[in-house]
Write a protein that holds these residues in place. Structure first.
Motif: not given
Length: 202
Positions: A165-192
């Motif tokens: 929400k904060e990034m949308q207000a500041e940058y529009g659609d120019a920035v995307s976001v995800q959750v990530f954990s190097g420990e549990s590998k959550q979100g690693v495939d999405e980032a790749r």
């Protein structure tokens, strides 16, 4: 695509513009506050344990570190200096600021920026500065909210929605976001997938 990133290896460390590789091909840069988990994220994304040095001392990365991705000869991951509360002299801070300014302003090979943020402490001034660099150049940026394993699923979702929400207000659609954990590998495939797309790996 993941196999390509797993081949990433250290190429060089640049202290000034003259030491950068030729300005061609594809580069994805990683930025993050000291201790945000940038090195851990890079290692997880590349399926390596020690590609990027993980340090207990904030601000140890004081150069632009380039990793190339064999067998390609024109695709790079770039680890930017850790920023935030690193105890470095003012003149060195000024040097890195000028170096990064020039890199973001002029580097044609730069295709996207990953900004690594601790999910518990996102969107600090430095994070916004780095996102601003990308947006001002018309480059895509992607925020990785690391250390998600420190929060429950509900808290993770709330944190991501608040950041989005904060990034949308500041940058529009120019920035995307995800959750990530190097420990549990959550979100690693999405980032790749995001990084591989920017690098033209598929």
């Amino acid at each position: 695509m993941a196999n390509y990133l797993a081949r990433a290896k250290y190429l060089l460390a640049a202290h000034n513009t003259n030491q950068l590789p030729p300005d061609g091909g594809f580069e994805v840069a990683f930025a993050g506050r000291s201790n945000a988990g940038k090195s851990t994220a890079l290692n997880a994304i590349c399926q390596q344990n020690a590609l990027a040095r993980v340090s207990k001392t904030p601000g140890r990365t004081q150069q632009l570190v380039f990793f190339d991705i064999p067998p390609t000869t024109d695709k790079y991951l770039v680890d930017l200096p850790g920023y935030g509360f690193a105890k470095v002299p003012k003149d060195l801070q000024a040097h890195w600021q000028a170096f990064l300014d020039e890199y973001f302003r002029t580097r044609q090979a730069l295709k996207g920026l990953i900004v690594v943020m601790d999910i518990r402490h996102p969107l600090k001034d430095y994070d916004k500065q780095m996102l601003g660099y990308a947006v001002s150049r018309g480059l895509p940026a992607h925020a990785i909210l690391t250390k998600a394993d420190k929060l429950g699923r509900g808290a993770q979702g709330n944190a991501m929605l608040a950041v989005r929400k904060e990034m949308q207000a500041e940058y529009g659609d120019a920035v995307s976001v995800q959750v990530f954990s190097g420990e549990s590998k959550q979100g690693v495939d999405e980032a790749r997938h995001k990084i591989g797309g920017w690098l033209g790996l598929f």
